[in-house]
Write an enzyme that holds these catalytic residues in place. Structure first.
Site, mmCIF file in Angstrom:
data_model
loop_
_atom_site.group_PDB
_atom_site.id
_atom_site.type_symbol
_atom_site.label_atom_id
_atom_site.label_comp_id
_atom_site.label_asym_id
_atom_site.label_seq_id
_atom_site.Cartn_x
_atom_site.Cartn_y
_atom_site.Cartn_z
ATOM 1 N N GLY A 149 0.845 -1.250 0.100
ATOM 2 C CA GLY A 149 -0.157 0.091 -0.057
ATOM 3 C C GLY A 149 0.992 1.170 -0.086
ATOM 4 O O GLY A 149 2.096 1.214 0.018
ATOM 5 N N GLY A 207 2.522 3.829 1.665
ATOM 6 C CA GLY A 207 3.286 4.066 2.785
ATOM 7 C C GLY A 207 3.623 5.435 2.631
ATOM 8 O O GLY A 207 3.890 5.752 4.019
ATOM 9 N N LYS A 220 3.900 11.864 -3.945
ATOM 10 C CA LYS A 220 4.538 10.928 -3.287
ATOM 11 C C LYS A 220 5.641 11.591 -2.345
ATOM 12 O O LYS A 220 6.339 12.581 -2.670
ATOM 13 C CB LYS A 220 5.504 10.320 -4.567
ATOM 14 C CG LYS A 220 6.454 9.134 -4.067
ATOM 15 C CD LYS A 220 6.977 8.491 -5.270
ATOM 16 C CE LYS A 220 7.891 7.549 -5.135
ATOM 17 N NZ LYS A 220 8.144 6.683 -6.432
ATOM 18 N N ASP A 239 9.164 6.496 7.444
ATOM 19 C CA ASP A 239 8.933 7.858 7.780
ATOM 20 C C ASP A 239 7.884 8.646 6.798
ATOM 21 O O ASP A 239 7.199 9.696 7.139
ATOM 22 C CB ASP A 239 10.080 8.577 7.818
ATOM 23 C CG ASP A 239 10.869 8.951 6.742
ATOM 24 O OD1 ASP A 239 10.257 8.574 5.561
ATOM 25 O OD2 ASP A 239 11.721 9.625 6.695
ATOM 26 N N ASP A 280 4.146 -5.083 -7.350
ATOM 27 C CA ASP A 280 3.471 -3.685 -6.712
ATOM 28 C C ASP A 280 4.116 -2.563 -7.822
ATOM 29 O O ASP A 280 3.479 -1.345 -7.646
ATOM 30 C CB ASP A 280 3.448 -3.387 -5.511
ATOM 31 C CG ASP A 280 5.319 -3.481 -5.021
ATOM 32 O OD1 ASP A 280 5.669 -4.622 -5.187
ATOM 33 O OD2 ASP A 280 5.569 -2.302 -4.549
ATOM 34 N N ASP A 297 7.199 4.204 -10.817
ATOM 35 C CA ASP A 297 7.866 4.187 -9.751
ATOM 36 C C ASP A 297 9.461 3.859 -9.756
ATOM 37 O O ASP A 297 10.159 2.827 -10.032
ATOM 38 C CB ASP A 297 7.729 2.778 -8.896
ATOM 39 C CG ASP A 297 6.705 3.186 -7.728
ATOM 40 O OD1 ASP A 297 6.418 4.542 -7.776
ATOM 41 O OD2 ASP A 297 6.292 2.450 -6.790
HETATM 42 P P1 AMP Z 1 8.765 1.210 -3.543
HETATM 43 O O1 AMP Z 1 10.046 0.175 -3.610
HETATM 44 O O2 AMP Z 1 8.784 2.790 -3.704
HETATM 45 O O3 AMP Z 1 7.980 0.651 -4.660
HETATM 46 O O4 AMP Z 1 8.138 1.009 -2.199
HETATM 47 C C1 AMP Z 1 7.610 -0.179 -1.701
HETATM 48 C C2 AMP Z 1 6.790 -0.195 -0.534
HETATM 49 O O5 AMP Z 1 7.424 0.681 0.733
HETATM 50 C C3 AMP Z 1 5.403 0.874 -0.810
HETATM 51 O O6 AMP Z 1 4.439 0.046 0.037
HETATM 52 C C4 AMP Z 1 5.841 1.902 -0.186
HETATM 53 O O7 AMP Z 1 4.852 2.942 0.126
HETATM 54 C C5 AMP Z 1 6.454 1.583 1.039
HETATM 55 N N1 AMP Z 1 7.855 2.869 1.266
HETATM 56 C C6 AMP Z 1 8.707 3.149 0.614
HETATM 57 N N2 AMP Z 1 9.353 4.027 1.212
HETATM 58 C C7 AMP Z 1 8.692 4.475 2.406
HETATM 59 C C8 AMP Z 1 8.947 5.594 3.483
HETATM 60 N N3 AMP Z 1 10.068 6.161 3.409
HETATM 61 N N4 AMP Z 1 8.087 5.410 4.386
HETATM 62 C C9 AMP Z 1 6.957 4.589 4.562
HETATM 63 N N5 AMP Z 1 6.651 3.690 3.387
HETATM 64 C C10 AMP Z 1 7.603 3.640 2.439
HETATM 65 MG MG MG Z 2 6.234 1.198 -5.457
#
Ligand code: AMP
Ligand code: MG
Length: 484
Positions: free
Chosen positions: A91, A93, A114, A126, A253, A263
């Site tokens: 989800g 985050g 984002k 965070d 995802d 992404d």
């Molecule tokens: P990504 O690798 O950017 O596709 O992210 C994978 C997952 O990690 C997703 O659910 C993001 O929302 C979560 N995520 C990545 N960075 C952060 C962050 N700094 N704080 C909270 N969730 C994160």
């Molecule tokens: Mg992602």
């Protein structure tokens, strides 16, 4: 949080049609929001006033502090296979879907923020993003768009005025992203895992209406959806391969239903041609290496098809058989786009057997001689106009190259087609790092220059040579880090 009715008309279709996948949420208030980069042409395409976006209201809107009337910002729920392992609950985050904008042609586009703060999906994170990685996504997605590759777009990067804690404190930012939607393979995995077949059906109907409307007329819409997504992804991944793009994190995802690239984390453009090229610090096994991308995409699509099995036929065996057939669309479209693209990259508008063979022979030569992917193909244009020396300067095996050139010239390659097909400028890792370091320290000058070059990748200009050159040997093996 305030709302302002005049700001921009925005719908909340995802939030109302799929509430099970949408958690209403609000952004963390930015302390001192300032727009760092604004994509005025994109704002114009979306009929949004760039002056408003560039001002105070825009900065607050683009960080989520100001919510347009009618919008229901939500964190989207999705699951996903990350490096092959299944996570049932990922989800948004650190992101929010503000809602859907309608362009003058009536097409819908998600407005997504984002780096907008913690959500119930943040786990240990965070919820924030640093200026550098958000500018990297802005730059790379706009380069991809200019290269003709389907992609999410970047509307703006806004500094939040907050510090973000990484290995050191970094300035925080929000990226305002525009996409034809944020539906992912992982969205379907999440819906399917609830066991609620009607939810999967509603999600499939939503995806069909938004991205693949002809599938609605098919005898079996779910099957037609699989075929349409496999086709769109086959086309997309072939285009990545043709420009030497390495996505870096092809988790389910991070794979869209629309067929857009999404992404940009530890992504990169390959320099010396090597199918094993991988730049992501976390991809130690090389799962997402350049040469693996088509196979990984196909694996991800199989995970997508599995979620739709209950909608295809009454018994599982027939569903699997039909879905497998539909997934074949990936290979056929990938093969067609790649073959036509490779032939165009060596200067031919149509793919005779001889041209296809020449293309494949060139790949062998480029690989054996570790030739820089972008410069090698670009130098063909010079060779077609009579000056093969720049190309010969890149290849150690001159006898092999000269023999290839002789065969190639006989087929009369089109120099203009070569220049329209093979970019001079792609975001090269060493230049990107340089620009992001300067931006993080407060100087956006180098970022602006690099952005201008990659937004017009086919138009060579004197003075921009540094953006066309591969990294110096002392840059070393490039490693990039995601999730930062
Ligand atoms: P990504 O690798 O950017 O596709 O992210 C994978 C997952 O990690 C997703 O659910 C993001 O929302 C979560 N995520 C990545 N960075 C952060 C962050 N700094 N704080 C909270 N969730 C994160
Ligand atoms: Mg992602």
């Amino acid at each position: 949080m305030t709302t302002n009715p005049e700001l921009l008309p925005i719908a909340n279709r995802f939030a109302t049609e799929l509430p099970e996948l949408a958690l209403p949420w609000q952004a963390e208030e930015a302390l001192d929001p300032r727009v760092l980069v604004l994509n005025e042409p994109l704002a114009a395409e979306l009929a949004i006033d760039p002056e408003m976006l560039g001002g105070d209201a825009g900065a607050r809107l683009l960080t989520g502090s100001l919510v347009p009337a009618g919008a229901t910002p939500v964190a989207q729920a999705y699951a996903g296979h990350q490096f092959g392992g299944y996570s049932p609950r990922l989800g948004d985050g650190r992101a929010l879907l503000v809602g859907e904008l309608s362009d003058p042609q009536g097409r819908l586009h998600d407005l997504h923020l984002k780096g907008s703060g913690r959500t119930p999906f943040s786990r240990g994170g965070d919820g924030r993003a640093a200026v550098g990685p958000m500018l990297r996504e802005y730059l790379t997605s706009e380069a991809m768009h200019a290269l003709g590759v389907p992609t999410t777009r970047s509307l703006a990067v806004v500094a939040t005025g907050r510090q973000v804690r990484r290995e050191r404190d970094l300035p925080g930012a929000v990226l305002a992203r525009v996409a034809s939607s944020h539906l992912r393979v992982g969205s379907f995995q999440y819906a399917a895992a609830t066991g609620d077949v009607e939810l999967v059906r509603r999600l499939a109907d939503h995806a069909i209406a938004r991205h693949h409307p002809v599938a609605a007329q098919a005898a079996n819409p779910a099957l037609a959806l699989i075929e349409a997504v496999a086709t769109a992804q086959g086309d997309l991944v072939a285009r990545w391969m043709l420009i030497g793009f390495v996505h870096g994190v092809m988790n389910t995802d991070n794979m869209t239903i629309s067929g857009e690239t999404i992404d940009y984390g530890p992504c990169s453009f390959m320099e010396a041609f090597d199918p094993a090229t991988v730049h992501s610090s976390i991809d130690t096994g090389g799962r997402y290496a350049y040469g693996n991308q088509p196979l990984v995409a196909e694996w991800n699509l199989a995970r997508f098809a599995e979620t739709l099995l209950p909608l295809i036929a009454d018994d599982q065996d027939s569903s699997v058989e039909l879905a497998t057939q539909a997934l074949g669309a990936f290979r056929s479209r990938y093969g067609a786009t790649y073959a036509a693209g490779l032939v165009a990259k060596i200067g031919f508008a149509s793919g005779t057997e001889e041209a296809v063979d020449l293309g494949e022979q060139l790949l062998v030569l480029l690989g054996e001689n570790h030739v820089d992917w972008t410069s090698g193909f670009r130098a063909l244009a010079g060779a077609a106009r009579g000056d093969a020396e720049p190309l010969r300067g890149l290849v150690a095996n001159l006898a092999g190259l000269d023999a290839w050139l002789a065969r190639w010239r006989e087929l009369l390659p089109d120099a203009e087609l070569l220049e329209r097909t093979n970019p001079a400028y792609v975001p090269r890792n060493h230049r990107v790092e340089e620009a992001l370091d300067a931006a993080t320290a407060g100087d956006l000058g180098p970022f602006g220059e690099l952005l201008a070059a990659v937004q017009h990748p086919f138009d060579e200009h004197p003075g921009l040579e540094r953006f066309a050159e591969p990294a110096p040997p002392d840059f070393g093996r490039y490693v990039s880090y995601c999730g930062t």
